[in-house]
Design an enzyme around this catalytic site. Structure first.
Site, mmCIF file in Angstrom:
data_model
loop_
_atom_site.group_PDB
_atom_site.id
_atom_site.type_symbol
_atom_site.label_atom_id
_atom_site.label_comp_id
_atom_site.label_asym_id
_atom_site.label_seq_id
_atom_site.Cartn_x
_atom_site.Cartn_y
_atom_site.Cartn_z
ATOM 1 N N GLU A 158 -1.120 -0.477 -4.471
ATOM 2 C CA GLU A 158 -1.864 0.305 -3.997
ATOM 3 C C GLU A 158 -1.688 1.545 -4.335
ATOM 4 O O GLU A 158 -0.618 1.851 -3.378
ATOM 5 C CB GLU A 158 -3.089 -0.669 -3.015
ATOM 6 C CG GLU A 158 -3.435 0.148 -2.436
ATOM 7 C CD GLU A 158 -4.762 -0.273 -1.124
ATOM 8 O OE1 GLU A 158 -5.162 -1.505 -1.285
ATOM 9 O OE2 GLU A 158 -4.947 0.326 -0.230
ATOM 10 N N GLU A 163 -11.549 -6.150 3.357
ATOM 11 C CA GLU A 163 -10.195 -5.717 4.098
ATOM 12 C C GLU A 163 -10.016 -5.803 5.273
ATOM 13 O O GLU A 163 -11.452 -5.637 5.467
ATOM 14 C CB GLU A 163 -9.885 -4.384 3.416
ATOM 15 C CG GLU A 163 -8.258 -3.890 4.312
ATOM 16 C CD GLU A 163 -7.566 -2.263 3.799
ATOM 17 O OE1 GLU A 163 -9.108 -1.632 3.148
ATOM 18 O OE2 GLU A 163 -7.101 -2.046 4.470
ATOM 19 N N ASP A 189 -14.475 3.420 -0.370
ATOM 20 C CA ASP A 189 -14.474 3.016 0.929
ATOM 21 C C ASP A 189 -15.980 3.862 1.539
ATOM 22 O O ASP A 189 -16.178 5.222 1.412
ATOM 23 C CB ASP A 189 -13.156 4.803 1.675
ATOM 24 C CG ASP A 189 -14.001 4.320 3.478
ATOM 25 O OD1 ASP A 189 -12.509 3.951 4.630
ATOM 26 O OD2 ASP A 189 -14.693 4.630 3.919
ATOM 27 N N HIS A 231 -12.169 -0.109 0.678
ATOM 28 C CA HIS A 231 -10.882 -0.035 1.463
ATOM 29 C C HIS A 231 -11.282 -0.289 3.206
ATOM 30 O O HIS A 231 -12.793 -0.470 3.013
ATOM 31 C CB HIS A 231 -10.627 1.063 1.683
ATOM 32 C CG HIS A 231 -9.980 1.704 2.863
ATOM 33 N ND1 HIS A 231 -10.579 2.752 4.159
ATOM 34 C CD2 HIS A 231 -8.834 1.640 2.818
ATOM 35 C CE1 HIS A 231 -9.417 2.809 4.379
ATOM 36 N NE2 HIS A 231 -8.561 2.853 4.455
ATOM 37 N N ASP A 282 1.038 -0.879 0.209
ATOM 38 C CA ASP A 282 -0.157 -0.016 -0.124
ATOM 39 C C ASP A 282 0.534 1.054 -0.086
ATOM 40 O O ASP A 282 1.301 1.660 1.348
ATOM 41 C CB ASP A 282 -1.147 0.526 1.030
ATOM 42 C CG ASP A 282 -1.592 1.253 1.124
ATOM 43 O OD1 ASP A 282 -2.953 0.863 1.485
ATOM 44 O OD2 ASP A 282 -1.813 2.001 0.538
ATOM 45 N N GLU A 324 -8.907 4.459 -2.643
ATOM 46 C CA GLU A 324 -9.611 4.673 -0.792
ATOM 47 C C GLU A 324 -10.236 6.514 -0.799
ATOM 48 O O GLU A 324 -11.133 6.396 -0.182
ATOM 49 C CB GLU A 324 -8.896 4.159 -0.242
ATOM 50 C CG GLU A 324 -7.752 4.460 -0.204
ATOM 51 C CD GLU A 324 -7.273 4.187 0.862
ATOM 52 O OE1 GLU A 324 -6.551 2.552 0.762
ATOM 53 O OE2 GLU A 324 -6.691 4.391 2.202
#
Ligand SMILES: C[C@H](O)[C@H](O)[C@@H](O)[C@@H](O)C(=O)O
Ligand SMILES: [Mg+2]
Length: 402
Positions: A247, A345, A298, A325, A220, A275
């Site tokens: 990511e 996740e 998200d 997310h 990430d 996200e």
């Protein structure tokens, strides 16, 4: 329930917005020594004084927004997201006018009015976080009034359980805990040059040696890289360590950079992002410009459930996976209902992380956590999102809409 009965749902009578400090939905708001604030690469890493700690530049400046909607019959729906005091202002002084006296079943019209009335100063970021918080609270209230879990109202489960990958500093422990993969935070960005790149790769190689060849390992990058660095990292991490996905390598505004990264990435390495993207229009841009293989909205930041339905459908029509997310129950109730969301996740919020703790701790009571990397659909069988606010946490209501 007859149509008349649905139309007769109690109206929203009160809207309250609170802010809370310390973990929870603003999960970067942690104490000293937490893995999530340990020299993680960000766009601010170009400034040495902001390289060690993301809190030093304000990643936790907002805090949590708690939205509470009380219906005429006293039923309360609520939700938490990132937004803090400024989001409280937006909810109380602006969005509340579209909520009081309205049925929670009118979530489409309410969302439309919240978004287009704030479009002149919103569209993404804090304002859409606030809209998302309100929308999640509406769905929670609707579920409580109808006696249904949100996932039932979204069409029901398409599988018996959720599988998770874990985000945190210890993919080796995540493997032992039964997760299907481990996502590491990237620690060094372009400002630390080749030395930083070698450190990134040696950490990944160490984790690959500990986790074996088949366990998913992801990086990430939290918007920290430029296209050249991201492309070089992608190729080396794929060739040397079998990286599964890279990511959020670039700025969320750099759609062109993502399109180039995806085009030039090694075949087999997945490019993911989203996200910090918002609304159906933002995700359409990511998909129409071929920016990524997986979108990661998200639900507490992209517009809420009402908007995620639209984003997910467009992704599904294009054969794009949508892996939200980490957003605790708010994403679990969605993921269990969509074939193009095959796993979820789990953000490891223990400081090590050496154990599984609820993601939004300490704010939500009844928050389910993965056991052996899984949560059964039946664990979500409570009205609404199935959680309640911890009465021990100190809520602060900085504004009112009275
Ligand atoms: C681990 C990452 O640096 C972020 O802190 C994380 O919140 C987010 O990017 C994620 O994908 O979980
Ligand atoms: Mg991320």
């Amino acid at each position: 329930m007859t149509v008349a009965a649905t139309k007769g749902l109690p109206k929203i009578k009160h809207v309250r917005a609170f802010t809370v400090r310390g973990g929870g939905a603003d999960y970067h708001d942690q104490g000293e020594g937490h893995w999530i604030d340990d020299h993680i690469a960000t766009p601010m890493s170009r400034y040495p004084e902001y390289r060690q700690s993301r809190q030093s530049f304000g990643i936790n400046v907002l805090g949590t927004l708690v939205v509470e909607l009380e219906a005429e019959d006293g039923t309360i729906g609520f939700a938490v997201t990132t937004g803090g005091e400024p989001a409280c202002y937006i909810v109380e002084k602006h969005l509340s006018r579209f909520l009081i006296g309205r049925s929670p079943a009118e979530y489409e019209k309410i969302w439309d009015q919240m978004y287009f009335s704030s479009q002149y100063y919103g569209r993404k970021g804090l304002v859409v976080n606030a809209i998302s918080g309100v929308d999640l609270a509406i769905w929670d209230l609707l579920g409580k009034l109808r006696g249904e879990p949100v996932y039932h109202m979204l069409g029901g489960a398409v599988r018996d359980e959720l599988q998770f990958y874990a985000t945190g500093a210890r993919p080796d422990l995540a493997k032992e805990m039964g997760f299907i993969g481990g996502k590491l935070p990237l620690h060094h960005g372009p400002a630390e040059g080749l030395e930083g790149m070698e450190k990134n790769l040696s950490l990944l190689a160490d984790m690959r040696s500990k986790c074996g060849d088949d366990f998913w390992l992801m990086y990430d990058c939290w918007m920290s890289l430029d296209l050249d660095y991201a492309t070089r990292l992608a190729h080396r991490a794929w060739d040397e360590c079998g990286l599964k996905w890279i990511e959020e390598a670039l700025s969320p505004d750099d759609y062109w950079g993502y399109a180039a990264l995806k085009k030039n990435a090694p075949k087999g390495l997945l490019v993911t992002t989203g996200e910090h993207e918002a609304t159906r229009w933002g995700f359409r841009m990511l998909m129409d410009m071929e920016c990524c293989d997986i979108i990661q909205p998200d639900v507490g930041w992209c517009g809420g459930v009402t908007e995620l339905i639209k984003i997910a459908s467009y992704a599904d029509s294009r054969g794009v996976m949508m892996i939200p997310h980490g957003s605790s129950v708010y994403s679990y109730h969605f993921v269990i209902t969509r074939h193009n969301s095959p796993f979820a996740e789990f953000l490891m919020m223990h400081p090590g992380p050496t154990e599984v703790v609820p993601m939004f701790a300490p704010q939500l009571l009844g928050e389910p956590v993965p056991v052996n990397g899984r949560i059964r659909a039946s664990a979500l069988d409570q009205p609404g999102f199935g959680v309640s606010l911890n009465p021990e946490i100190a809520l602060h209501r900085p504004y009112s809409n009275a």
